[in-house]
Design an enzyme around this catalytic site. Structure first.
Site, PDB file in Angstrom:
ATOM      1  N   THR A  38      10.421 -11.813  14.021  1.00 11.42           N
ATOM      2  CA  THR A  38      11.612 -11.150  14.547  1.00 11.42           C
ATOM      3  C   THR A  38      12.233 -11.923  15.706  1.00 11.42           C
ATOM      4  N   GLN A  67      13.634 -13.256  12.330  1.00 15.93           N
ATOM      5  CA  GLN A  67      14.809 -12.649  11.706  1.00 15.93           C
ATOM      6  C   GLN A  67      15.503 -11.661  12.644  1.00 15.93           C
ATOM      7  N   SER A 123       8.859  -3.898  22.633  1.00 12.15           N
ATOM      8  CA  SER A 123       8.228  -2.672  22.107  1.00 12.15           C
ATOM      9  C   SER A 123       6.842  -3.068  21.607  1.00 12.15           C
ATOM     10  N   LEU A 153      23.271  -1.167  12.848  1.00 12.95           N
ATOM     11  CA  LEU A 153      24.546  -1.331  12.138  1.00 12.95           C
ATOM     12  C   LEU A 153      24.622  -0.425  10.909  1.00 12.95           C
ATOM     13  N   TYR A 182       5.822  -2.655  18.627  1.00  8.37           N
ATOM     14  CA  TYR A 182       6.069  -3.360  17.362  1.00  8.37           C
ATOM     15  C   TYR A 182       6.397  -4.841  17.626  1.00  8.37           C
ATOM     16  N   HIS A 183       7.356  -5.103  18.514  1.00 11.03           N
ATOM     17  CA  HIS A 183       7.724  -6.502  18.766  1.00 11.03           C
ATOM     18  C   HIS A 183       6.531  -7.282  19.334  1.00 11.03           C
ATOM     19  N   ARG A 208       4.977   2.852   3.637  1.00  9.85           N
ATOM     20  CA  ARG A 208       6.330   3.179   4.107  1.00  9.85           C
ATOM     21  C   ARG A 208       6.803   4.482   3.481  1.00  9.85           C
ATOM     22  N   ASN A 211       0.831  -1.217   0.000  1.00 13.95           N
ATOM     23  CA  ASN A 211       0.000   0.000   0.000  1.00 13.95           C
ATOM     24  C   ASN A 211       0.862   1.262   0.000  1.00 13.95           C
ATOM     25  N   LYS A 226       4.422  -8.821  16.738  1.00 20.12           N
ATOM     26  CA  LYS A 226       4.988 -10.049  16.153  1.00 20.12           C
ATOM     27  C   LYS A 226       4.691 -11.262  17.050  1.00 20.12           C
ATOM     28  N   ASN A 270      -2.493  -2.023  12.062  1.00 19.41           N
ATOM     29  CA  ASN A 270      -1.921  -2.393  10.757  1.00 19.41           C
ATOM     30  C   ASN A 270      -1.363  -3.827  10.798  1.00 19.41           C
ATOM     31  N   ILE A 316      -3.537  -4.358   3.002  1.00 17.68           N
ATOM     32  CA  ILE A 316      -4.035  -5.677   3.444  1.00 17.68           C
ATOM     33  C   ILE A 316      -4.749  -5.607   4.794  1.00 17.68           C
TER      34      ILE A 316
HETATM   35  P1  NAD Z   1       9.750  -1.811   5.305  1.00 14.54           P
HETATM   36  O1  NAD Z   1       8.964  -0.865   6.138  1.00 14.54           O
HETATM   37  O2  NAD Z   1      10.881  -1.279   4.500  1.00 14.54           O
HETATM   38  O3  NAD Z   1       8.758  -2.604   4.317  1.00 14.54           O
HETATM   39  C1  NAD Z   1       7.462  -2.989   4.670  1.00 14.54           C
HETATM   40  C2  NAD Z   1       6.584  -2.789   3.447  1.00 14.54           C
HETATM   41  O4  NAD Z   1       5.249  -3.205   3.769  1.00 14.54           O
HETATM   42  C3  NAD Z   1       6.515  -1.334   2.990  1.00 14.54           C
HETATM   43  O5  NAD Z   1       6.764  -1.234   1.611  1.00 14.54           O
HETATM   44  C4  NAD Z   1       5.089  -0.905   3.350  1.00 14.54           C
HETATM   45  O6  NAD Z   1       4.584   0.062   2.451  1.00 14.54           O
HETATM   46  C5  NAD Z   1       4.337  -2.233   3.292  1.00 14.54           C
HETATM   47  N1  NAD Z   1       3.151  -2.283   4.145  1.00 14.54           N
HETATM   48  C6  NAD Z   1       3.067  -1.995   5.473  1.00 14.54           C
HETATM   49  N2  NAD Z   1       1.801  -2.154   5.900  1.00 14.54           N
HETATM   50  C7  NAD Z   1       1.066  -2.552   4.825  1.00 14.54           C
HETATM   51  C8  NAD Z   1      -0.303  -2.867   4.632  1.00 14.54           C
HETATM   52  N3  NAD Z   1      -1.200  -2.752   5.622  1.00 14.54           N
HETATM   53  N4  NAD Z   1      -0.718  -3.261   3.401  1.00 14.54           N
HETATM   54  C9  NAD Z   1       0.171  -3.363   2.375  1.00 14.54           C
HETATM   55  N5  NAD Z   1       1.484  -3.067   2.501  1.00 14.54           N
HETATM   56  C10 NAD Z   1       1.927  -2.653   3.719  1.00 14.54           C
HETATM   57  O7  NAD Z   1      10.245  -2.969   6.289  1.00 14.54           O
HETATM   58  P2  NAD Z   1      11.379  -4.071   6.055  1.00 14.54           P
HETATM   59  O8  NAD Z   1      12.595  -3.626   6.748  1.00 14.54           O
HETATM   60  O9  NAD Z   1      11.424  -4.446   4.640  1.00 14.54           O
HETATM   61  O10 NAD Z   1      10.763  -5.270   6.896  1.00 14.54           O
HETATM   62  C11 NAD Z   1       9.898  -6.198   6.280  1.00 14.54           C
HETATM   63  C12 NAD Z   1       9.423  -7.223   7.303  1.00 14.54           C
HETATM   64  O11 NAD Z   1      10.563  -7.896   7.842  1.00 14.54           O
HETATM   65  C13 NAD Z   1       8.686  -6.591   8.476  1.00 14.54           C
HETATM   66  O12 NAD Z   1       7.558  -7.361   8.802  1.00 14.54           O
HETATM   67  C14 NAD Z   1       9.697  -6.622   9.601  1.00 14.54           C
HETATM   68  O13 NAD Z   1       9.046  -6.779  10.826  1.00 14.54           O
HETATM   69  C15 NAD Z   1      10.541  -7.828   9.249  1.00 14.54           C
HETATM   70  N6  NAD Z   1      11.923  -7.683   9.747  1.00 14.54           N
HETATM   71  C16 NAD Z   1      12.707  -6.634   9.332  1.00 14.54           C
HETATM   72  C17 NAD Z   1      14.002  -6.504   9.835  1.00 14.54           C
HETATM   73  C18 NAD Z   1      14.907  -5.350   9.458  1.00 14.54           C
HETATM   74  O14 NAD Z   1      15.993  -5.224  10.056  1.00 14.54           O
HETATM   75  N7  NAD Z   1      14.545  -4.520   8.498  1.00 14.54           N
HETATM   76  C19 NAD Z   1      14.482  -7.469  10.733  1.00 14.54           C
HETATM   77  C20 NAD Z   1      13.663  -8.513  11.130  1.00 14.54           C
HETATM   78  C21 NAD Z   1      12.375  -8.612  10.626  1.00 14.54           C
HETATM   79  N1  USQ Z   2      20.669   1.267  19.016  1.00 14.88           N
HETATM   80  C1  USQ Z   2      21.796   2.011  19.346  1.00 14.88           C
HETATM   81  N2  USQ Z   2      22.065   3.097  18.618  1.00 14.88           N
HETATM   82  C2  USQ Z   2      21.300   3.491  17.552  1.00 14.88           C
HETATM   83  C3  USQ Z   2      20.154   2.728  17.222  1.00 14.88           C
HETATM   84  C4  USQ Z   2      19.865   1.624  17.984  1.00 14.88           C
HETATM   85  O1  USQ Z   2      22.530   1.684  20.277  1.00 14.88           O
HETATM   86  O2  USQ Z   2      21.649   4.502  16.940  1.00 14.88           O
HETATM   87  C5  USQ Z   2      20.370   0.053  19.792  1.00 14.88           C
HETATM   88  C6  USQ Z   2      18.958  -0.068  20.335  1.00 14.88           C
HETATM   89  O3  USQ Z   2      18.820   0.589  21.582  1.00 14.88           O
HETATM   90  C7  USQ Z   2      18.794  -1.582  20.417  1.00 14.88           C
HETATM   91  C8  USQ Z   2      19.624  -2.098  19.259  1.00 14.88           C
HETATM   92  O4  USQ Z   2      20.502  -1.043  18.893  1.00 14.88           O
HETATM   93  O5  USQ Z   2      19.391  -2.065  21.591  1.00 14.88           O
HETATM   94  C9  USQ Z   2      18.836  -2.521  18.045  1.00 14.88           C
HETATM   95  O6  USQ Z   2      18.057  -1.449  17.572  1.00 14.88           O
HETATM   96  P1  USQ Z   2      17.584  -1.413  16.044  1.00 14.88           P
HETATM   97  O7  USQ Z   2      16.781  -0.181  15.841  1.00 14.88           O
HETATM   98  O8  USQ Z   2      18.732  -1.663  15.152  1.00 14.88           O
HETATM   99  O9  USQ Z   2      16.698  -2.738  15.952  1.00 14.88           O
HETATM  100  P2  USQ Z   2      15.249  -3.078  16.511  1.00 14.88           P
HETATM  101  O10 USQ Z   2      14.584  -1.919  17.136  1.00 14.88           O
HETATM  102  O11 USQ Z   2      15.360  -4.290  17.355  1.00 14.88           O
HETATM  103  O12 USQ Z   2      14.437  -3.438  15.192  1.00 14.88           O
HETATM  104  C10 USQ Z   2      15.063  -3.924  14.012  1.00 14.88           C
HETATM  105  C11 USQ Z   2      14.029  -3.825  12.871  1.00 14.88           C
HETATM  106  C12 USQ Z   2      12.820  -4.714  13.214  1.00 14.88           C
HETATM  107  C13 USQ Z   2      13.302  -6.127  13.458  1.00 14.88           C
HETATM  108  C14 USQ Z   2      14.375  -6.172  14.539  1.00 14.88           C
HETATM  109  C15 USQ Z   2      15.028  -7.543  14.631  1.00 14.88           C
HETATM  110  O13 USQ Z   2      13.622  -2.466  12.724  1.00 14.88           O
HETATM  111  O14 USQ Z   2      11.911  -4.673  12.127  1.00 14.88           O
HETATM  112  O15 USQ Z   2      12.229  -6.929  13.856  1.00 14.88           O
HETATM  113  O16 USQ Z   2      15.446  -5.274  14.182  1.00 14.88           O
HETATM  114  S1  USQ Z   2      15.478  -7.943  16.277  1.00 14.88           S
HETATM  115  O17 USQ Z   2      16.209  -6.820  16.837  1.00 14.88           O
HETATM  116  O18 USQ Z   2      16.313  -9.112  16.208  1.00 14.88           O
HETATM  117  O19 USQ Z   2      14.266  -8.180  17.008  1.00 14.88           O
END
Ligand code: NAD
Ligand code: USQ
Length: 398
Positions: A145, A217, A188, A248, A190-191, A35, A32, A194, A119, A75
């Site tokens: 996650t 992940q 959080s 990172l 968000y978490h 993002r 949709n 999940k 959402n 969705i």
């Molecule tokens: P992102 O925000 O870049 O991508 C998510 C996409 O989903 C966006 O394009 C957004 O427009 C779309 N979206 C959100 N809500 C929607 C809805 N209601 N209907 C249709 N589309 C919708 O995020 P990402 O980093 O690509 O992460 C993707 C998935 O992987 C997430 O579920 C996230 O929780 C999971 N994940 C991400 C990370 C990370 O480090 N980026 C780590 C672990 C898990």
């Molecule tokens: N952190 C710092 N400095 C920064 C940003 C973050 O020290 O500038 C710290 C945070 O306090 C936290 C850790 O880094 O302790 C991770 O933060 P993050 O923003 O990199 O990751 P997180 O919030 O856990 O979320 C990200 C993705 C999410 C995914 C998750 C995987 O945004 O979608 O689910 O990583 S996991 O962390 O394994 O749950």
């Protein structure tokens, strides 16, 4: 295989769509574009200049001859449209990325908490409900996650793949063993969504025999894959702002532009990491190895390595000579934790994790150098606080 990629315009979804399309799968992206709208709301942009989804898929066709289709659909709000498109297209699999994924954004204020809950929960439930409604045997692969397990362990207790073997004493004093879902401990809103998704997966697998794989992940780092590097118009997004930038990539960007690394607290937090190229590969492995109908959801820990944030910061300092700032932590999280994760199943499918190396850091550094003029430094600080108390304390101390 015909695959729907829900959220295929995002950071993980876009390179995964290209990866699967390259191998001849019929890919339909459903997104949709929320993002992109959140970027406007936060007044930030991806560091890399990403093209519109239409230009992206046209460029992919031009460069490779592969067709990716796109449907704009929310969705979480449009159950009937989702059901219709499943009926028409009859996909073999769905990869579900379509959620609000930033923990800081989910904690920003009461509106973003509500938005994230609605959402993510309604979106996931609509997908499950729609698959049942159309009575098709679709394999659902969901991006979950590592954070569902929580980061509470001070000891190196191995985290199993989703299920924990436990011993229970019966009322007639016998000892029996059982396998239960690992107790969730989200850090959080968000978490938390999940962990709630995971509950829905258990229910729908049990009640409707849905075939579900939940990929727990770690934090994804890197930007480009072989496929997104083929043409500038295919470039992946790079988030660096205080809400969506992950740790990172933020550190590598900060080092590249000469800013100190922003470590929260002592940096004793251990987190799991995976490179974006491995995200795509692991999803392919998951798609090729579905659970059977009637089985409990398969849960795979999709992470390559665990590192403390202070070690990561020091490694980057060694390579680049950057400074490190240890900042008051805006989050409510353990200052230090250990993290040992089992990822045997993905390895058994043949996955060899890509580990962090200087050469990989270079890829991110090159991207950040190339686009450094697009960076808005005022957006780097993390200004979403986990509690009102933390916010008040940190405002007083500033
Ligand atoms: P992102 O925000 O870049 O991508 C998510 C996409 O989903 C966006 O394009 C957004 O427009 C779309 N979206 C959100 N809500 C929607 C809805 N209601 N209907 C249709 N589309 C919708 O995020 P990402 O980093 O690509 O992460 C993707 C998935 O992987 C997430 O579920 C996230 O929780 C999971 N994940 C991400 C990370 C990370 O480090 N980026 C780590 C672990 C898990
Ligand atoms: N952190 C710092 N400095 C920064 C940003 C973050 O020290 O500038 C710290 C945070 O306090 C936290 C850790 O880094 O302790 C991770 O933060 P993050 O923003 O990199 O990751 P997180 O919030 O856990 O979320 C990200 C993705 C999410 C995914 C998750 C995987 O945004 O979608 O689910 O990583 S996991 O962390 O394994 O749950």
């Amino acid at each position: 295989m015909k695959v729907f990629i829900l959220g295929g315009d995002g950071f993980c979804g876009w390179p995964t769509a290209l990866h699967l399309s390259k191998f001849g799968h019929d890919v339909v992206i459903i997104d949709n574009l929320s993002r992109r709208r959140i970027d406007l709301e936060l007044d930030v942009e991806s560091l890399t200049p990403i093209c519109s989804i239409y230009d992206r898929i046209n460029a992919w066709f031009e460069v490779t001859g592969h067709v990716i289709r796109f449907v704009e659909l929310d969705i979480a709000h449009n159950f009937d449209e989702l059901t219709s498109i499943l009926r028409e297209e009859k996909p073999d699999s769905i990869v579900h990325f379509a959620e609000q994924r930033a923990a800081p954004y989910s904690m920003k204020n009461s509106r973003t908490k509500n938005y994230t809950i609605f959402n993510n929960i309604c979106g996931t439930h609509n997908v499950l409900n729609a698959v049942v409604e159309v009575q098709q045997d679709i394999h659902l692969v969901h991006l979950g996650t590592m954070g569902v397990y929580g980061y509470g362990h001070k000891e190196p207790v191995p985290i199993p793949e989703g299920y924990l073997d436990v011993q229970i004493r019966t009322s007639d004093d016998r000892q029996i063993t059982d396998s239960i879902v690992y107790p969730p401990n989200p850090g959080s809103v968000y978490h938390m969504t999940k962990t709630m998704d995971a509950q829905m997966f258990q229910y729908y697998a049990k009640n409707d025999n849905l075939r579900i794989t939940d990929l727990h992940q770690g934090i994804v780092w890197g930007t480009q894959t072989q496929d997104t590097s083929l043409d500038e118009r295919l470039v992946n997004r790079f988030d660096y702002d205080g809400d969506y930038g992950t740790v990172l990539n933020r550190f590598l960007m900060q080092a590249a532009v000469g800013l100190p690394l922003t470590v929260h607290g002592t940096g004793g937090q251990t987190r799991a990491f995976i490179h974006i190229t491995d995200t795509c590969k692991c999803i392919e492995y998951a798609l090729m190895n579905p659970p059977s109908s009637g089985a409990r959801p398969t849960i795979l820990n999709q992470m390559a390595e665990a590192r403390t944030l202070s070690d990561l910061a020091k490694d980057i300092q060694l390579i680049t000579g950057c400074e490190i700032d240890y900042l008051p932590n805006p989050r409510n999280e353990a200052e230090e934790n250990d993290l040992v994760v089992r990822n045997d199943q993905l390895r058994s499918f043949g996955w060899k994790p890509t580990l962090m190396e200087d050469s990989l850091f270079l890829e991110v550094t090159e991207i950040t150098q190339r686009y450094r003029n697009r960076a808005d430094y005022s957006k780097i600080q993390c200004v979403s606080y986990w509690t009102k108390h933390t916010q008040e304390q940190q405002t007083i101390n500033q």
